[in-house]
Design a protein around this motif. Sequence first.
Motif, PDB file in Angstrom:
ATOM      1  N   PHE A  19       0.846  -1.193   0.000  1.00 37.74           N
ATOM      2  CA  PHE A  19       0.000   0.000   0.000  1.00 37.74           C
ATOM      3  C   PHE A  19       0.886   1.250   0.000  1.00 37.74           C
ATOM      4  N   PRO A  20       1.562   1.546  -1.134  1.00 31.76           N
ATOM      5  CA  PRO A  20       2.524   2.651  -1.171  1.00 31.76           C
ATOM      6  C   PRO A  20       1.898   4.044  -1.268  1.00 31.76           C
ATOM      7  N   ALA A  21       0.627   4.138  -1.602  1.00 34.97           N
ATOM      8  CA  ALA A  21      -0.050   5.427  -1.757  1.00 34.97           C
ATOM      9  C   ALA A  21      -0.851   5.747  -0.492  1.00 34.97           C
ATOM     10  N   PRO A  52      -3.560   3.961   4.060  1.00 34.41           N
ATOM     11  CA  PRO A  52      -2.650   3.262   3.145  1.00 34.41           C
ATOM     12  C   PRO A  52      -3.449   2.643   1.992  1.00 34.41           C
ATOM     13  N   ALA A  53      -2.980   2.867   0.751  1.00 32.79           N
ATOM     14  CA  ALA A  53      -3.749   2.451  -0.423  1.00 32.79           C
ATOM     15  C   ALA A  53      -2.843   1.944  -1.536  1.00 32.79           C
ATOM     16  N   SER A  54      -3.451   1.234  -2.464  1.00 28.69           N
ATOM     17  CA  SER A  54      -2.778   0.732  -3.655  1.00 28.69           C
ATOM     18  C   SER A  54      -3.711   0.945  -4.842  1.00 28.69           C
ATOM     19  N   VAL A  55      -3.203   1.559  -5.911  1.00 24.20           N
ATOM     20  CA  VAL A  55      -4.013   1.872  -7.095  1.00 24.20           C
ATOM     21  C   VAL A  55      -3.563   1.005  -8.261  1.00 24.20           C
ATOM     22  N   SER A  56      -4.533   0.429  -8.973  1.00 20.81           N
ATOM     23  CA  SER A  56      -4.200  -0.349 -10.170  1.00 20.81           C
ATOM     24  C   SER A  56      -5.291  -0.146 -11.217  1.00 20.81           C
ATOM     25  N   THR A  98      -2.681  10.274  -3.115  1.00 27.28           N
ATOM     26  CA  THR A  98      -1.350  10.854  -3.264  1.00 27.28           C
ATOM     27  C   THR A  98      -0.351   9.705  -3.311  1.00 27.28           C
ATOM     28  N   GLY A  99       0.774   9.941  -3.960  1.00 26.11           N
ATOM     29  CA  GLY A  99       1.771   8.885  -4.128  1.00 26.11           C
ATOM     30  C   GLY A  99       1.542   8.177  -5.448  1.00 26.11           C
ATOM     31  N   PRO A 100       1.995   6.915  -5.579  1.00 27.17           N
ATOM     32  CA  PRO A 100       1.793   6.176  -6.830  1.00 27.17           C
ATOM     33  C   PRO A 100       0.309   6.087  -7.198  1.00 27.17           C
ATOM     34  N   ALA A 130      -3.404  14.565  -8.291  1.00 29.86           N
ATOM     35  CA  ALA A 130      -4.045  14.781  -6.985  1.00 29.86           C
ATOM     36  C   ALA A 130      -4.235  16.264  -6.720  1.00 29.86           C
ATOM     37  N   ALA A 131      -5.252  16.563  -5.913  1.00 29.69           N
ATOM     38  CA  ALA A 131      -5.529  17.952  -5.558  1.00 29.69           C
ATOM     39  C   ALA A 131      -4.374  18.528  -4.743  1.00 29.69           C
ATOM     40  N   GLU A 132      -4.100  19.818  -4.922  1.00 29.04           N
ATOM     41  CA  GLU A 132      -3.006  20.462  -4.190  1.00 29.04           C
ATOM     42  C   GLU A 132      -3.346  20.495  -2.715  1.00 29.04           C
TER      43      GLU A 132
END
Length: 134
Positions: A19-21, A52-56, A98-100, A130-132
């Motif tokens: 969960f890198p994001a 903690p999240a992971s996007v695919s 945010t992140g990957p 991502a939003a600022e």
Amino acid sequence: MPRSAVHPRLMDRLAPGFFPARATIEANAPTRAASGHPTPVWTAVTGLRNIPASVSPNRFSRTGEHRRSELTIAEATHRIGLAGAYPAITAKHRVVVTGPGAGIYDIVRPQGDGQMGMTVLECRTVSPVAAEGL
């Protein structure tokens, strides 16, 4: 409340690699503009920040929206895995990552994993950046 079949420390140990994001769930609280039209105002939901999240990419779906005269079908373009069970998340929310995989996504369908260890959000891309400030 039912107990999870997942060990409480498992998600903490998996988080750095799996969960890198980070994800923040937002709800819309529209206000009225001077012209009288509703203006969307998205605010973070209490307790649903920096998860903690992971996007695919969603490999099993066509991209976009399909409109017919009688209905509109929203296709999920991405799947976002969240470390933990979050049953309060609904399709009326959106997620800012945010992140990957950073971006803003509309939630098409939230799903629990049945073990109360993870939540999977089927989402549609709103903005790839991502939003600022998040």
